[in-house]
Structure formats: C-alpha cells, structure tokens
Design a protein around this motif. Structure first.
Motif, PDB file in Angstrom:
ATOM      1  N   HIS A   1       6.319  -3.612   3.362  1.00 28.84           N
ATOM      2  CA  HIS A   1       7.629  -3.627   4.110  1.00 28.84           C
ATOM      3  C   HIS A   1       8.771  -3.416   3.111  1.00 28.84           C
ATOM      4  O   HIS A   1       9.832  -2.596   3.232  1.00 28.84           O
ATOM      5  N   TYR A   2       8.662  -4.462   2.012  1.00 29.98           N
ATOM      6  CA  TYR A   2       9.620  -4.207   0.962  1.00 29.98           C
ATOM      7  C   TYR A   2       9.562  -3.009   0.292  1.00 29.98           C
ATOM      8  O   TYR A   2      10.576  -2.642  -0.029  1.00 29.98           O
ATOM      9  N   ILE A   3       8.570  -2.357   0.239  1.00 29.45           N
ATOM     10  CA  ILE A   3       8.560  -1.132  -0.494  1.00 29.45           C
ATOM     11  C   ILE A   3       9.358  -0.243   0.198  1.00 29.45           C
ATOM     12  O   ILE A   3      10.115   0.518  -0.515  1.00 29.45           O
ATOM     13  N   ASP A   4       9.100  -0.043   1.650  1.00 29.02           N
ATOM     14  CA  ASP A   4       9.714   0.992   2.361  1.00 29.02           C
ATOM     15  C   ASP A   4      11.409   0.798   1.996  1.00 29.02           C
ATOM     16  O   ASP A   4      12.174   1.531   2.048  1.00 29.02           O
ATOM     17  N   ALA A   5      11.805  -0.635   2.129  1.00 30.93           N
ATOM     18  CA  ALA A   5      13.158  -1.003   2.169  1.00 30.93           C
ATOM     19  C   ALA A   5      13.520  -0.487   0.651  1.00 30.93           C
ATOM     20  O   ALA A   5      14.740  -0.105   0.816  1.00 30.93           O
ATOM     21  N   TRP A   6      12.966  -1.019  -0.101  1.00 28.48           N
ATOM     22  CA  TRP A   6      13.429  -0.780  -1.732  1.00 28.48           C
ATOM     23  C   TRP A   6      13.645   0.767  -1.825  1.00 28.48           C
ATOM     24  O   TRP A   6      14.413   1.364  -2.617  1.00 28.48           O
ATOM     25  N   MET A   7      12.588   1.503  -1.401  1.00 29.45           N
ATOM     26  CA  MET A   7      12.701   2.956  -1.503  1.00 29.45           C
ATOM     27  C   MET A   7      13.930   3.573  -1.084  1.00 29.45           C
ATOM     28  O   MET A   7      14.570   4.456  -1.802  1.00 29.45           O
ATOM     29  N   ALA A   8      14.265   3.066   0.039  1.00 32.19           N
ATOM     30  CA  ALA A   8      15.623   3.361   0.912  1.00 32.19           C
ATOM     31  C   ALA A   8      16.861   2.993   0.034  1.00 32.19           C
ATOM     32  O   ALA A   8      17.991   3.685  -0.172  1.00 32.19           O
ATOM     33  N   VAL A   9      16.705   1.813  -0.429  1.00 27.64           N
ATOM     34  CA  VAL A   9      17.883   1.103  -1.330  1.00 27.64           C
ATOM     35  C   VAL A   9      18.236   1.742  -2.651  1.00 27.64           C
ATOM     36  O   VAL A   9      19.397   2.071  -3.141  1.00 27.64           O
ATOM     37  N   THR A  10      17.174   1.875  -3.469  1.00 30.97           N
ATOM     38  CA  THR A  10      17.154   2.391  -4.808  1.00 30.97           C
ATOM     39  C   THR A  10      16.795   3.960  -4.753  1.00 30.97           C
ATOM     40  O   THR A  10      17.323   4.433  -6.021  1.00 30.97           O
ATOM     41  N   ASP A  11      16.318   4.455  -4.117  1.00 34.97           N
ATOM     42  CA  ASP A  11      15.730   5.990  -4.163  1.00 34.97           C
ATOM     43  C   ASP A  11      15.480   6.322  -5.427  1.00 34.97           C
ATOM     44  O   ASP A  11      15.908   7.342  -6.345  1.00 34.97           O
ATOM     45  N   PRO A  12      14.197   5.844  -5.842  1.00 35.27           N
ATOM     46  CA  PRO A  12      13.804   5.928  -7.245  1.00 35.27           C
ATOM     47  C   PRO A  12      13.533   7.406  -7.508  1.00 35.27           C
ATOM     48  O   PRO A  12      12.610   8.013  -6.539  1.00 35.27           O
ATOM     49  N   PRO A  13      13.620   8.066  -8.425  1.00 35.18           N
ATOM     50  CA  PRO A  13      13.457   9.511  -8.520  1.00 35.18           C
ATOM     51  C   PRO A  13      12.097  10.212  -9.054  1.00 35.18           C
ATOM     52  O   PRO A  13      11.464  11.130  -8.689  1.00 35.18           O
ATOM     53  N   ALA A  14      11.503   9.077  -9.460  1.00 34.27           N
ATOM     54  CA  ALA A  14       9.965   9.472  -9.999  1.00 34.27           C
ATOM     55  C   ALA A  14       8.802   8.798  -9.418  1.00 34.27           C
ATOM     56  O   ALA A  14       7.854   8.687 -10.090  1.00 34.27           O
ATOM     57  N   VAL A  15       9.175   8.554  -8.132  1.00 32.85           N
ATOM     58  CA  VAL A  15       8.013   8.104  -7.376  1.00 32.85           C
ATOM     59  C   VAL A  15       7.807   9.242  -5.913  1.00 32.85           C
ATOM     60  O   VAL A  15       8.799   9.379  -5.069  1.00 32.85           O
ATOM     61  N   THR A  16       6.535   9.597  -5.920  1.00 28.75           N
ATOM     62  CA  THR A  16       6.091  10.296  -4.785  1.00 28.75           C
ATOM     63  C   THR A  16       5.682   9.750  -3.651  1.00 28.75           C
ATOM     64  O   THR A  16       5.359   8.472  -3.652  1.00 28.75           O
ATOM     65  N   PRO A  17       5.685  10.291  -2.476  1.00 30.82           N
ATOM     66  CA  PRO A  17       4.871   9.535  -1.232  1.00 30.82           C
ATOM     67  C   PRO A  17       3.621   9.132  -1.396  1.00 30.82           C
ATOM     68  O   PRO A  17       3.010   8.115  -0.955  1.00 30.82           O
ATOM     69  N   GLU A  18       2.902  10.011  -2.386  1.00 27.79           N
ATOM     70  CA  GLU A  18       1.508   9.497  -2.638  1.00 27.79           C
ATOM     71  C   GLU A  18       1.478   8.185  -3.546  1.00 27.79           C
ATOM     72  O   GLU A  18       0.673   7.402  -3.208  1.00 27.79           O
ATOM     73  N   ASP A  19       2.540   8.104  -4.361  1.00 20.54           N
ATOM     74  CA  ASP A  19       2.532   6.820  -5.142  1.00 20.54           C
ATOM     75  C   ASP A  19       2.820   5.772  -4.171  1.00 20.54           C
ATOM     76  O   ASP A  19       2.389   4.719  -4.509  1.00 20.54           O
ATOM     77  N   VAL A  20       3.679   6.024  -3.166  1.00 17.38           N
ATOM     78  CA  VAL A  20       4.148   4.769  -2.325  1.00 17.38           C
ATOM     79  C   VAL A  20       2.769   4.383  -1.569  1.00 17.38           C
ATOM     80  O   VAL A  20       2.612   3.174  -1.380  1.00 17.38           O
ATOM     81  N   THR A  21       2.212   5.312  -0.927  1.00 23.03           N
ATOM     82  CA  THR A  21       0.734   4.953  -0.437  1.00 23.03           C
ATOM     83  C   THR A  21      -0.112   3.886  -1.177  1.00 23.03           C
ATOM     84  O   THR A  21      -0.761   3.121  -0.822  1.00 23.03           O
ATOM     85  N   ARG A  22      -0.198   4.598  -2.420  1.00 26.47           N
ATOM     86  CA  ARG A  22      -1.089   3.912  -3.249  1.00 26.47           C
ATOM     87  C   ARG A  22      -0.631   2.395  -3.629  1.00 26.47           C
ATOM     88  O   ARG A  22      -1.522   1.634  -3.667  1.00 26.47           O
ATOM     89  N   LEU A  23       0.674   2.606  -3.962  1.00 22.47           N
ATOM     90  CA  LEU A  23       1.153   0.988  -4.286  1.00 22.47           C
ATOM     91  C   LEU A  23       1.204   0.071  -2.967  1.00 22.47           C
ATOM     92  O   LEU A  23       0.789  -1.281  -3.163  1.00 22.47           O
ATOM     93  N   LYS A  24       1.259   0.389  -1.625  1.00 19.00           N
ATOM     94  CA  LYS A  24       1.135  -0.206  -0.452  1.00 19.00           C
ATOM     95  C   LYS A  24      -0.197  -0.775  -0.622  1.00 19.00           C
ATOM     96  O   LYS A  24      -0.549  -2.008  -0.318  1.00 19.00           O
ATOM     97  N   ALA A  25      -1.045   0.111  -0.853  1.00 20.72           N
ATOM     98  CA  ALA A  25      -2.535  -0.157  -0.693  1.00 20.72           C
ATOM     99  C   ALA A  25      -3.095  -1.304  -1.717  1.00 20.72           C
ATOM    100  O   ALA A  25      -3.687  -2.286  -1.542  1.00 20.72           O
ATOM    101  N   GLN A  26      -2.662  -1.209  -2.974  1.00 22.73           N
ATOM    102  CA  GLN A  26      -2.635  -2.044  -4.238  1.00 22.73           C
ATOM    103  C   GLN A  26      -2.225  -3.459  -3.500  1.00 22.73           C
ATOM    104  O   GLN A  26      -2.663  -4.494  -3.747  1.00 22.73           O
ATOM    105  N   PHE A  27      -0.944  -3.685  -3.012  1.00 26.14           N
ATOM    106  CA  PHE A  27      -0.387  -4.849  -2.531  1.00 26.14           C
ATOM    107  C   PHE A  27      -0.928  -5.492  -1.445  1.00 26.14           C
ATOM    108  O   PHE A  27      -1.269  -6.776  -1.536  1.00 26.14           O
ATOM    109  N   LYS A  28      -1.430  -4.811  -0.715  1.00 23.84           N
ATOM    110  CA  LYS A  28      -2.431  -5.044   0.572  1.00 23.84           C
ATOM    111  C   LYS A  28      -3.695  -5.855  -0.067  1.00 23.84           C
ATOM    112  O   LYS A  28      -3.993  -6.625   0.748  1.00 23.84           O
ATOM    113  N   GLU A  29      -4.317  -5.382  -0.863  1.00 20.76           N
ATOM    114  CA  GLU A  29      -5.481  -5.944  -1.504  1.00 20.76           C
ATOM    115  C   GLU A  29      -5.301  -7.169  -2.057  1.00 20.76           C
ATOM    116  O   GLU A  29      -6.258  -7.782  -2.256  1.00 20.76           O
TER     117      GLU A  29
END
Length: 560
Positions: free
Chosen positions: A531-559
């Motif tokens: 949930h922090y990832i979605d929030a930081w994506m909106a706040v910082t709008d990082p240019p070099a991060v794709t939706p696929e990266d976000v999905t993978r990152l969420k999965a990594q932190f859930k593990e």
C-alpha cells in the motif's frame, strides 16, 4: 425548634460501619449496567482477546451502573411516583430475567462477533470467547470501580460534614466535593500515573540504550555512525541503529531492476546526540551534507514514531522505486511509544519536527533549483501528526516542496481534521475527496489515488489510512453520538456487525487504540508495504518504473 431538629435529622450522616463501602447494590444500577455489559460484547475495529474484552466489559458494567444510580436518584429527587412494593418486586424479577437472558445470548454470540472482524483481517476464527474468564474479569473490574466510587462518596461526605461546622451546608458540599476530587486526583497522579510513567520511561530508555552486538557500526564512511560520521553510533539509540543498518543496498536495488543503482543515503540523529531539538536538527543537516544527501535526486524528511522507529515498510519500497538515488533524514525526539509520548510530552515531537524541517528546508532553498533534490515529507502515526504540524503551507507556497506521504495520522492531527471536515459530502469520511484532488488525496488497502478527471498540481500530498485504524478514527464524541465513519458506506475492513451504543462504543474504541498494532499487516495501525508502494508512486511519480515493476515489487515485499 422542631423544624431545626427535622432539618438536622435530614442531613446524611457518615457511618463508621463498613457497609458504606460494601453495602447492597442499586437494582436500577445493576439493570442498566448489565445492559451495558451485554452490548460491550459486540465487535469494534480490532479483534479482542478475552482479557481485553473482560476489561472493557467491566468498565461498561460500571458505567451503566453509575448511569442507573443517577437515573434512580433523579427519579427520587423529582418525587416521581413509585410502583407499589409488590409491583416493584415483580418488575425486578422480570427485569432480572430479561437481563440474564440478554447476557446469555450476547455471551453466546461473542465469538461469532469477534470472528466477523477476524475473517475480514484473514485471521483464524476462534471457537470460544472464554465466557467464564471474561465474566470473572469483568466482575472483578466492576467491583473495584464501585469500591473506588463509594470510597470517593464517603470521602466527600466526611469532608462536607467537617466543613459544615464552619460554613453553610451548600458551601461545605461544594468545597468538600472539590477537595475530594483534588485528593483523589493527586493520589492517582502521584501513585499511578507518575509511578507507571516512570516505570515505562525507565523501561523504554533501557531498551533504547541497548546495543545489539550483531549490529556493528558501519564501515562505510558515508554512513551515519561510522568512524567518519559526525554522529556517534552509540548515541543513535536502538531504533536509529536499526534504521541505519537496515534497508536495501544499491546492489539489491540494481539486481531487482537488472541494472545499476545507487546506495541510498540514510541519516539519523539520536536523542542523546545533542542537548536540544534545534541542536539535533542542525547536527542532522550537517551529517546530511557530509553524506551527500543533497546530491541525490530525492530527499525525504522523516519524522519517526514516539520510540524513534522508522517503519521499513514505508522507506524500503521508496528506495527501490527511486533506484536508490534518494536520501532520508530523521531525528529522534523520544523513546516512549507514540501514545505515551503524546500523553506526557505532546509538544516535544512537534518541536523536533519543526526544527528538522526548518533546517533542511532553509538550506534546500539556497540550492539552485535545477541542481537540488526533490523534497518530500513522511511520517507514520505520531510522526505523521508532527510532520504535518512542521509545515505552514503559506510559508512554503513561494518555493514548495514536492510532496508528502502521511500514514495513519492520529485523530488529533489538525490538518487531517480540517481536510476531512471540508471533504466532498458525497465521499465517506474514511476515504475523503478534497476539492479538485490536485494537492491532497486519500487512499487505503485498495489504491484510490487514480481519480478520473483529476490531475496533480506542483505539490502532491497523500494520506494512507485504513478504515479499521482506531488511532486515526477514534472519535471522542463516540461516547454520545455515532461516528460518521460507522455510517454507510463503511470501509471494507470494518465489520458489518459493529453497532453504536452510547458510552460503550467510546470505551471499545479506547481499547482498540491500545490494540491497534496487534492487527495483521494491512489492517488497523499496521501499514503494508504494497500500500505504501501505490502511495509513493503517486507522490514521487518515478519515471523509470513500469507497472510490471510495481507488481514485482509488491510480490517481493509480500514474501517478506
């Protein structure tokens, strides 16, 4: 003479017999108290073990008893007619049977009610709410509270009778009441609050000073606490050492994205590093300069919780999203837990947050706009409240920072209160829409930051809050009116079986605050990294991060 004798005889006399403390209970008080006990078994925001439930039920029983006694006193005071003794006896039997049946039914349903909350939060259901243990705890608490109330009454009567020798009866009663209140408050303050707080203070201080041998000082001279640092490793405090020693490395971040990444900069100044909040803030600024924090593309000013803790679920993900090209700085202002810190030193954290923001922001403004990092703010819980209070938007409007992420803001947060109160009336209180959503947006477990037709402005502020978080949604008015967040539509993590009852709901929510961090991650006051990832994506709008990266990152932190 006869009139004077009758008047004197009508005065209440203090009996030296212990029946004043251990006399019979009021029937009306017990009937109302039992009703309060029954409804206290209904669910609230956080699952409750039987020990906490018994405590809540005991307080509810005592509160209902007090209201019942007051009702009976008012009935007699206004000389309203009483039923005949025979009818009173019949009514007592009927009322007693009804209350006993209500208690039996509510106790039988307690486990099911608790499971409505547990099911929402993904917890295993319980088979029993331990009704016998629960009832014994509640009864014990009730007896203690009634004993204290009767002791207060006898103290008041004794003082009043002594004063009647010097002044008139009304004045004696007024002074006696105030004196009894002052006496009981001084005893509670001296023997309970101060003793308990000293014990807590000593415990938290010892824990903060504990140095884990498995967490040695960093060898990298760029890190805070190293031999080259301006801050001594031993003075960081336990939470500060954890913050510096943890977090993703540049190699880990680069490996995730399949390329190169920078080593994130983390700066922390402990409570023992300098004598005052302003001196610690100045030290943090100098350490941040030394570590190259202003040479990164992004800089986050973090206000920790009361213990000095910085939630890794908040900071680790944003360091990934920004490819490590980020610095964060935090200053400890207490070693007490947030609720204790808020109780005993409510302005201290605000002073530290103000000093840190002022030092960093004033230096940041002097840098060329095309060379300085983007500036963000972050805080969780008490840190969120103090971070909000550190900024006057009118002072920064000419040169604004880029954004803020505040999670789990306490219900006392002034900016949060103002924004929530001024929300779009069509939006619920647990997920407000504020004006055109260009500056401030709210989100929860389900990403609600993509708002059709809305576009971000120069500054982006996001509140991450769960509807089941009592730290955010405790309402002092819940003792006498239904909180707005309980009305439809409710948050997805709030039990549909939760109902409002006068006084009882307020007591339940107070207990929920104490249990707020016992919920599973993603509920209550425990915020999940995805949930922090979605929030930081909106706040910082990082240019070099794709939706696929976000999905993978969420999965990594859930593990994790």
């Amino acid at each position: 003479m006869e009139h004077l004798q009758r008047t004197d005889m009508s005065r209440p006399r203090l009996s030296s017999h212990p029946a004043g403390l251990w006399g019979p209970f009021s029937t009306t008080g017990l009937l109302v108290g039992v009703l309060f006990f029954a409804v206290s078994l209904t669910p609230s925001l956080i699952p409750r073990p039987y020990l906490i439930q018994g405590t809540i039920s005991g307080f509810s029983l005592a509160a209902g008893y007090a209201i019942g006694v007051l009702m009976r006193w008012l009935w007699s005071f206004f000389e309203l007619p009483d039923a005949s003794p025979r009818r009173q006896h019949t009514l007592k039997i009927v009322a007693g049977l009804v209350c006993a049946a209500a208690v039996a039914v509510f106790l039988w349903q307690t486990a099911g009610w608790q499971n409505t909350v547990r099911n929402i939060m993904g917890l295993e259901p319980i088979e029993t709410a331990e009704p016998l243990k629960l009832g014994l705890i509640a009864a014990s608490g009730f007896v203690v509270l009634v004993f204290l109330a009767r002791l207060f009454r006898l103290t008041f009567q004794f003082l009043s009778r002594m004063l009647e020798r010097l002044v008139t009866r009304p004045i004696a009663r007024a002074i006696g009441g105030l004196a009894a209140i002052a006496l009981f408050w001084s005893v509670a303050d001296g023997l309970i609050f101060r003793f308990a707080l000293r014990a807590a203070d000593s415990s938290f201080q010892s824990l903060d000073a504990y140095i884990d041998a498995e967490v040695p000082p960093p060898s990298d001279p760029a890190k805070t606490g190293s031999a080259a640092s301006l801050v001594n490793w031993d003075e960081l405090g336990r939470r500060g050492r954890e913050f510096i020693a943890s977090g993703p490395t540049g190699a880990e971040i680069g490996g995730f994205f399949g390329g190169q990444a920078r080593e994130p900069v983390r700066v922390y100044v402990g409570l023992n590093s300098a004598d005052s909040a302003r001196e610690r803030a100045k030290l943090a600024l100098e350490e941040l300069k030394r570590a190259g924090g202003f040479e990164r593309k992004s800089l986050i000013v973090v206000v920790p919780t009361g213990t000095g803790w910085v939630d890794p679920a908040a900071l680790d993900p944003v360091e990934y999203l920004l490819h490590g090209d980020v610095a964060s700085v935090a200053v400890q202002y207490s070693y007490l837990s947030s609720w204790l810190s808020l109780l005993v030193e409510p302005g201290y954290g605000a002073d530290a947050a103000n000093a840190l923001f002022d030092e960093v922001y004033n230096y940041w403004r002097t840098l060329p706009k095309d060379q300085r990092p983007k500036l963000y703010l972050h805080g969780l819980s008490l840190g969120a409240m103090n971070s909000q209070g550190s900024v006057d938007l009118f002072d920064v409007i000419s040169d604004p920072f880029q954004g803020a992420l505040w999670s789990g803001p306490p219900f006392t947060s002034e900016l949060w209160q103002s924004v929530t109160a001024d929300r779009d009336p069509a939006s619920p209180v647990w997920l407000p829409r504020y004006r055109d959503s260009s500056i401030i947006r709210f989100t929860h477990q389900q990403n609600a930051l993509e708002i059709p037709g809305a576009s971000w402005g120069a500054m982006r502020i996001v509140y991450l809050q769960y509807a089941s978080d009592p730290v955010t949604f405790f309402d002092p008015h819940a003792f006498y009116r239904e909180p707005q967040w309980m009305k439809a539509p409710r948050g997805p993590d709030v039990s549909p079986a939760l109902s409002w009852f006068p006084v009882v709901t307020g007591l339940q929510l107070l207990a929920d605050i104490a249990l707020a961090t016992t919920s599973p991650i993603g509920y209550g006051h425990v915020y999940a990294p995805e949930h922090y990832i979605d929030a930081w994506m909106a706040v910082t709008d990082p240019p070099a991060v794709t939706p696929e990266d976000v999905t993978r990152l969420k999965a990594q932190f859930k593990e994790r």
